[in-house]
Enzyme design. Structure first.
Site, PDB file in Angstrom:
ATOM      1  N   ASP A  45       0.835  -1.198   0.000  1.00 22.28           N
ATOM      2  CA  ASP A  45       0.000   0.000   0.000  1.00 22.28           C
ATOM      3  C   ASP A  45       0.871   1.249   0.000  1.00 22.28           C
ATOM      4  OD1 ASP A  45      -2.272  -1.616   0.221  1.00 22.28           O
ATOM      5  OD2 ASP A  45      -2.207  -1.569   2.412  1.00 22.28           O
ATOM      6  N   ARG A 187      -3.674  -5.109   7.558  1.00 25.89           N
ATOM      7  CA  ARG A 187      -4.769  -4.209   7.939  1.00 25.89           C
ATOM      8  C   ARG A 187      -5.935  -4.988   8.544  1.00 25.89           C
ATOM      9  NH1 ARG A 187      -6.551  -1.393   2.956  1.00 25.89           N
ATOM     10  NH2 ARG A 187      -5.337  -2.939   1.800  1.00 25.89           N
TER      11      ARG A 187
END
Length: 333
Positions: A45, A187
């Site tokens: 990310d 996450r």
């Protein structure tokens, strides 16, 4: 610089900077090498930093052999709210003040222990998982409802590195090192940790410290890559971890994808990492491997100091057959 096909064929590892997407990094590498054939082997990310393997030129054919590896991450988990993206770049969705027990190391370790082991994990809505050919994050950004199926992953370790508190925001942070299987979303782990701790949480910082055999110390920055270019190449034999053979005397056969009888290929076991880093990979430096070929085993074939092909063992025919060849041998650094 115009990007076209070049004679570059190598594998490098980058320490991805924060704020760039993996695709941004690939485009920067295309400019550095003037080579259009560039790909990464594991998305990070934009918020994340750390190990990002990059294949350049014909070496991009290695990507399918490098995507199934275990990984390790250092993550800072923030307690106080969940977000739409499960990291600090998203909008808060669930808010709850951090309780005093979150500052207890014994409590933190008990919570983290619940995350270790095989599990079914639901990826974040803002992820690269494809739904009908379209990334989930594209649908989420368009406001569409995103439902992702749980997938089997495994967390091998979840070690607490430290606990801190931000008086200004009233957030509590846990610094954690996760070792995980392929396909695991950190996450999602942060979200899960918060729910077990009964306080919503998200990823505040994330750094990948290892991907397969590639460690953070093997990486270079993009600025450093500008300076050293091909001198940053890693040895693909060491990275892949396969047994190997020297085929200088039959290079033409191998480059044409010819089969090799099992008895005609002398295999060597991968050397200790220290020996590989010293550049001592030659036939006279090692004893032949005594293990029999295994069905479907992949080995690396070397000629004139470079990786020229990967061969797979066909147990039905008792021979080695080509599963990946390189028009330009992959540099061994």
């Amino acid at each position: 610089m115009k990007r076209a096909a070049t004679d570059y064929s190598l594998l490098v590892a980058l320490d991805k900077p924060q704020g760039m997407s993996s695709h941004d990094v690939v485009n920067r590498c295309r400019r550095i090498f003037g080579e259009k054939r560039v790909g990464h082997t594991g998305t990070l990310d934009p918020l994340a930093t750390g190990v990002l393997p990059i294949c350049i030129g014909p070496a991009t054919r290695l990507d399918r052999f490098m995507v199934g590896h275990d990984k390790s991450y250092d993550v800072r988990i923030a307690f106080g709210y969940e977000t739409s993206t499960d990291d600090r770049e998203g909008e808060p969705t669930v808010v709850c003040p951090a309780s005093a027990r979150l500052s207890s190391e014994s409590f933190a370790r008990r919570v983290l222990e619940t995350q270790v082991g095989p599990q079914m994990q639901v990826p974040p809505q803002y992820s690269a998982v494809k739904i009908d050919g379209k990334p989930a994050y594209a649908r989420a950004r368009a406001g569409a409802e995103v439902e992702l199926a749980a997938r089997a992953v495994e967390v091998y370790a979840a070690d607490l590195l430290g606990i801190s508190h931000d008086d200004e925001t009233d957030l509590v942070f846990w610094d954690v090192r996760f070792s995980v299987s392929k396909g695991t979303y950190i996450r999602s782990l942060a979200r899960s940790v918060g729910r077990v701790a009964q306080c919503p949480a998200h990823v505040f910082e994330l750094r990948r410290i290892q991907a397969g055999s590639i460690r953070l110390e093997d990486c270079v920055t993009l600025d450093r890559l500008e300076d050293v270019r091909e001198r940053a190449a890693l040895d693909p034999v060491a990275v892949l971890g396969y047994r190997f053979a020297f085929v200088d005397d039959r290079e033409a056969l191998v480059r044409n994808g010819g089969r090799i009888a099992a008895r005609d290929l002398e295999l060597f076991d991968l050397a200790p990492r220290s020996a590989l880093e010293a550049g001592s990979l030659c036939a006279s430096a090692f004893e032949p491997s005594c293990r029999r070929p295994e069905p479907g085993e992949v080995v690396a074939l070397l000629a004139r100091g470079s990786l020229v092909a990967l061969y797979e063992f066909d147990s039905d025919r008792g021979c080695w057959k080509s599963c990946c060849g390189f028009s330009v041998g992959v540099s061994r650094g």
